[in-house]
Design an enzyme around this catalytic site. Structure first.
Site, mmCIF file in Angstrom:
data_model
loop_
_atom_site.group_PDB
_atom_site.id
_atom_site.type_symbol
_atom_site.label_atom_id
_atom_site.label_comp_id
_atom_site.label_asym_id
_atom_site.label_seq_id
_atom_site.Cartn_x
_atom_site.Cartn_y
_atom_site.Cartn_z
ATOM 1 N N HIS A 140 0.861 -1.184 0.000
ATOM 2 C CA HIS A 140 0.000 0.000 0.000
ATOM 3 C C HIS A 140 0.899 1.237 0.000
ATOM 4 C CE1 HIS A 140 -3.830 -1.985 1.857
ATOM 5 N NE2 HIS A 140 -3.288 -2.723 0.889
ATOM 6 N N CYS A 173 -2.015 -0.420 7.463
ATOM 7 C CA CYS A 173 -1.175 0.775 7.333
ATOM 8 C C CYS A 173 -1.128 1.557 8.640
ATOM 9 C CB CYS A 173 -1.672 1.636 6.188
ATOM 10 S SG CYS A 173 -1.474 0.813 4.584
ATOM 11 N N GLU A 210 1.144 3.827 1.859
ATOM 12 C CA GLU A 210 1.724 4.200 3.151
ATOM 13 C C GLU A 210 2.914 3.304 3.498
ATOM 14 O OE1 GLU A 210 -2.856 4.488 3.804
ATOM 15 O OE2 GLU A 210 -1.460 3.426 2.491
ATOM 16 N N CYS A 249 -5.900 2.073 6.091
ATOM 17 C CA CYS A 249 -6.533 0.837 6.560
ATOM 18 C C CYS A 249 -5.856 0.383 7.860
ATOM 19 C CB CYS A 249 -6.416 -0.251 5.489
ATOM 20 S SG CYS A 249 -4.724 -0.865 5.245
#
Length: 164
Positions: free
Chosen positions: A65, A98, A67, A95
């Site tokens: 992801h 993260c 991040e 999420c």
């Protein structure tokens, strides 16, 4: 803990908008690879020390992801997995995965654009930052350039639906 909303005309808010623009550029880069368009930057002392965009499909890595990629880049830059004086700017609410990484990195401030009603873990679903059992508390600011951040995602998914 949420930061109080700042005046959009303030110098500090303009700085937040500037860094979110960098994250938006990275979100567009993700879209160019047909990845969900999310971008993130890690800032320390007024400099970018980490960049990332969503790339789990391209890299066959479910943890890639924006991040996480940005945190990994920043940690390599600092040669340290702790980033206590950093700010992470991301185009969408993180999420749970993260958010966990942000806590473990000891990120100082989280700034995000659009809310993520399905999987967001800061405001939308399990409101994790309000839990007192974490050994690190992250301060956050939401809604910076939220319309632009949300529009990037809406347009991406609209194009995807039309392509089917």
């Amino acid at each position: 803990m949420a930061l109080e909303k700042e005046n959009p005309d303030s110098e500090q808010y303009k700085i937040h908008e500037k860094w979110m623009a960098e994250a938006l550029e990275l979100a567009h880069q993700a879209a160019s690879y047909n990845e969900v368009p999310v971008g993130a930057v890690v800032i320390e002392n007024g400099n970018i020390i980490g960049r990332g965009f969503n790339q789990p499909i391209r890299t066959n890595d479910p943890t890639a992801h924006a991040e996480i990629v940005a945190l990994r880049d920043a940690a390599q830059h600092k040669n340290n997995y702790r980033l206590p004086n950093s700010t992470l700017y991301v185009t969408i609410e993180p999420c749970t995965m993260c958010l966990g990484a942000l806590i473990h990195a000891r990120t100082g401030l989280l700034v995000f654009g659009a809310a993520e009603p399905r999987a967001g873990a800061v405001l939308s679903r399990p409101i994790m930052l309000d839990s007192e059992h974490y050994n690190h508390q992250i301060v956050y600011l939401d809604g910076v350039r939220d319309s632009e951040c949300g529009d990037v995602l809406k347009e991406f998914f609209k194009r995807r639906r039309l392509a089917k």
